[in-house]
Scaffold this active site. Structure first.
Site, short mmCIF file in Angstrom:
data_model
loop_
_atom_site.label_atom_id
_atom_site.label_comp_id
_atom_site.label_asym_id
_atom_site.label_seq_id
_atom_site.Cartn_x
_atom_site.Cartn_y
_atom_site.Cartn_z
N GLY A 136 0.79 -1.22 0.00
CA GLY A 136 0.00 0.00 0.00
C GLY A 136 0.83 1.28 0.00
O GLY A 136 2.06 1.26 0.16
N HIS A 137 0.13 2.39 -0.13
CA HIS A 137 0.77 3.70 -0.22
C HIS A 137 1.52 4.05 1.07
O HIS A 137 1.13 3.65 2.16
CB HIS A 137 -0.28 4.78 -0.51
CG HIS A 137 -1.34 4.88 0.54
ND1 HIS A 137 -2.38 4.00 0.64
CD2 HIS A 137 -1.52 5.79 1.54
CE1 HIS A 137 -3.16 4.35 1.66
NE2 HIS A 137 -2.65 5.42 2.23
N ASN A 138 2.62 4.76 0.89
CA ASN A 138 3.46 5.27 2.00
C ASN A 138 4.25 4.19 2.73
O ASN A 138 4.90 4.50 3.73
CB ASN A 138 2.64 6.06 3.04
CG ASN A 138 1.86 7.20 2.45
OD1 ASN A 138 2.28 7.79 1.45
ND2 ASN A 138 0.73 7.53 3.05
N SER A 156 1.19 2.84 4.88
CA SER A 156 2.00 3.47 5.92
C SER A 156 2.65 2.49 6.89
O SER A 156 2.99 2.86 8.02
CB SER A 156 1.18 4.51 6.71
OG SER A 156 0.69 5.52 5.85
#
Length: 214
Positions: A136-138, A156
């Site tokens: 996922g993002h980050n 994250s």
């Protein structure tokens, strides 16, 4: 093959049929992208990186916000779903970060690494990722990690170096897994763990009735 405006492809890198590289990307030397790989804008790919068929790098992250606290936020705060707003509106948060894939990474077929909301999503050098993995993002994935098929890592998360995540394990968002840890197959990880942890699926023995049905 399509290479977007402002992108740079390093010496001896090979992009096979139907690959796409977006704008302002950097691809290092001696890379190999198998057919159908898609690299989003503002991605940085290191040297000697291999992407198997249909890898997706730099798609938008799964980032949304509601007008008012939703049922997930209620459950975290209250321990229960108190009420539900049936007219709730959900808004997309644009992803303006990028993805950094460091040297000597290999990513398996149909795996996805989403770009960050503001900061970059990072996959560290020498990390190997199997088919059908979602990052996922980050997220910040450390160096020399092994991530096996059907793993899902929510946004994250921070994964240390030399971490092994076995098949079908899932990590909730904003977790930290320390270096040299092992996440066993099918583990559902809902909290952070320090380095050198062994994280396994909590298994409850079936009842006699369940055993009779098996």
């Amino acid at each position: 093959v399509v290479v977007g405006r402002g992108s740079k492809i390093g010496n001896n890198s090979k992009l096979l049929a139907n690959c796409y590289v977006g704008r302002d990307c950097t691809v290092g030397e001696n890379c190999l992208f198998h057919p159908g790989c898609k690299i989003g804008d503002n991605s940085t790919i290191g040297n000697r990186v291999i992407f198997q068929h249909n890898v997706s790098i730099g798609a938008d992250g799964f980032s949304f916000v509601t007008e008012n606290p939703d049922v997930i936020e209620q459950a975290r705060k209250e321990g229960a779903v108190v009420e539900q707003n049936t007219k709730q509106k959900v808004y997309k948060i644009p992803s303006i970060g990028g993805v950094v894939i460091e040297d000597d990474v290999e990513i398996g077929a149909n795996s996805c690494v989403d770009k960050g909301t503001i900061e970059n999503t990072v996959v560290g050098a020498q990390t190997k990722i199997d088919d059908l993995v979602m990052i996922g993002h980050n997220c910040k994935i450390g160096k020399a990690c092994m991530i096996v098929s059907q793993v899902g890592i929510a946004g994250s998360c921070k994964i240390g170096d030399r971490v092994v995540i076995a098949g079908q394990a899932g990590l909730a968002d904003h977790l930290e897994i320390g270096s040299d840890s092992i996440v066993m197959a099918k583990a559902g990880v809902t909290k952070s763990f320090p380095e050198k942890s062994i994280i396994c699926l909590l298994y409850t023995s079936p009842s006699p009735r369940d055993r009779s049905l098996s």
